[in-house]
Design a protein around this motif. Sequence first.
Motif, PDB file in Angstrom:
ATOM      1  N   UNK A  61      56.344  53.392   4.018  1.00 58.11           N
ATOM      2  CA  UNK A  61      55.349  53.671   2.997  1.00 58.11           C
ATOM      3  C   UNK A  61      55.087  55.174   2.895  1.00 58.11           C
ATOM      4  N   UNK A  62      55.207  55.891   4.013  1.00 59.34           N
ATOM      5  CA  UNK A  62      55.074  57.354   3.971  1.00 59.34           C
ATOM      6  C   UNK A  62      56.127  57.967   3.062  1.00 59.34           C
ATOM      7  N   UNK A  63      57.369  57.557   3.229  1.00 57.30           N
ATOM      8  CA  UNK A  63      58.454  58.085   2.398  1.00 57.30           C
ATOM      9  C   UNK A  63      58.259  57.718   0.931  1.00 57.30           C
ATOM     10  N   UNK A  64      57.845  56.486   0.666  1.00 60.15           N
ATOM     11  CA  UNK A  64      57.626  56.058  -0.715  1.00 60.15           C
ATOM     12  C   UNK A  64      56.492  56.843  -1.371  1.00 60.15           C
ATOM     13  N   UNK A  65      55.401  57.060  -0.653  1.00 53.74           N
ATOM     14  CA  UNK A  65      54.285  57.808  -1.222  1.00 53.74           C
ATOM     15  C   UNK A  65      54.668  59.257  -1.502  1.00 53.74           C
TER      16      UNK A  65
END
Length: 396
Positions: free
Chosen positions: A181-185
């Motif tokens: 989710x960090x990478x997606x955000x």
Amino acid sequence: MADLDRRLVTATHESAPPSPATEAASALATTAPSLNVNFLLHHSRGALLRGMPSGAHRLLSAGCAGNWYFDWIEETYGRVPEHLGIEYYMPKPEGLPDNVTWITNTASDMSAVENASCDLVFSGQNLEHLWPEEVSGFLLEAARVLRPGGHLVVDSPNRLLTAPLNWSHPEHTIELTLDEVTALMRLAGFEITASYGVWLCRDPRTGEVLPFDPNQPTPGWSVTERLIIARDRPEESFIWWIEGVRRDRTPNAAATHAMMAELFAKHWPERVQRLVVPAGRRLQQSLQGEWVEAAAGEGGIVIYGPYMPLRAGRHRVTWQLQPADGTHSPMSAVCDVMVDGIAEPIARHEVQAGESHVSLEFNLTDTTFGLQFRCASTGGAGFSVLRKVELEEHIA
């Protein structure tokens, strides 16, 4: 909140009054209360809500199940002048607070909300209910409706723990990890500002998975310790919580969609295999995986689950079975497809002699939650079933 506090402890047991000389020993001997894990998680998330970036005048919530939700936000974060609620599956409740605007739509379609008009977007236990294009769509829509400097806050179960715990929710597609989710955000235009954990479920020293249920024995750990240590160890916690700020840069929409599609394709097969074996069933390992045995005369469910959603279409599920004696003897097995809340199976087959693979096709007219692929014994001849199914979606 006082009512929730009372329900957090669902049963208590009094100990004998301690004598002055043995007070410490008596305290240790006191029978532990029975804790409701759902309320434990709810209160822990409420504590983090109190610390969300303050000062929001316009808050948007993605996934708001009813009036209780808006009361919860106001009791923890505080009252905001304007609260937008995006919800697709639940009907608009009556008696909404006067600061709430209810928008019936999916989290990936916030077309009713103006560009750069929100200070804070909160997605609480919602991301894991979405299909891949909806996850990426939500993050991009959140970037669009937030003003530069506005905040996105998301929390969700952590697949690094839900998978080894074999934990299922009937409405969950796949759970993401904190790194994912960090990478997606970041692709969607956010800078990560904070991350926290709720409910430690992996021992950081040994790597051992800890029970999800706080009432199960957990040598060396108290409930309080697991709650406190989780905050700084989101990767080892059942729930991760992440906060990001909207930066004045163009989101990479194509890369966001592509990454989420790749994650779903990679991890959906594991979600399908969260099958449950009832206590007492014997298991045997093989190169193919675990075989679950039903001895002759031993009736009842042999495997069930995974309590999962599927979208509309025609699908096929296949089980692999073998008779107890390794020959082509008859097997007293029944395979079926169940939907949560429906008493009768939507597909069913009584296994015949010589059948080693059983396939059932079933049609869903809409997105359906709580699907189970079960195999049961009728109590006759013994057999084993592989703790694995093959699911083919959207067949012709």
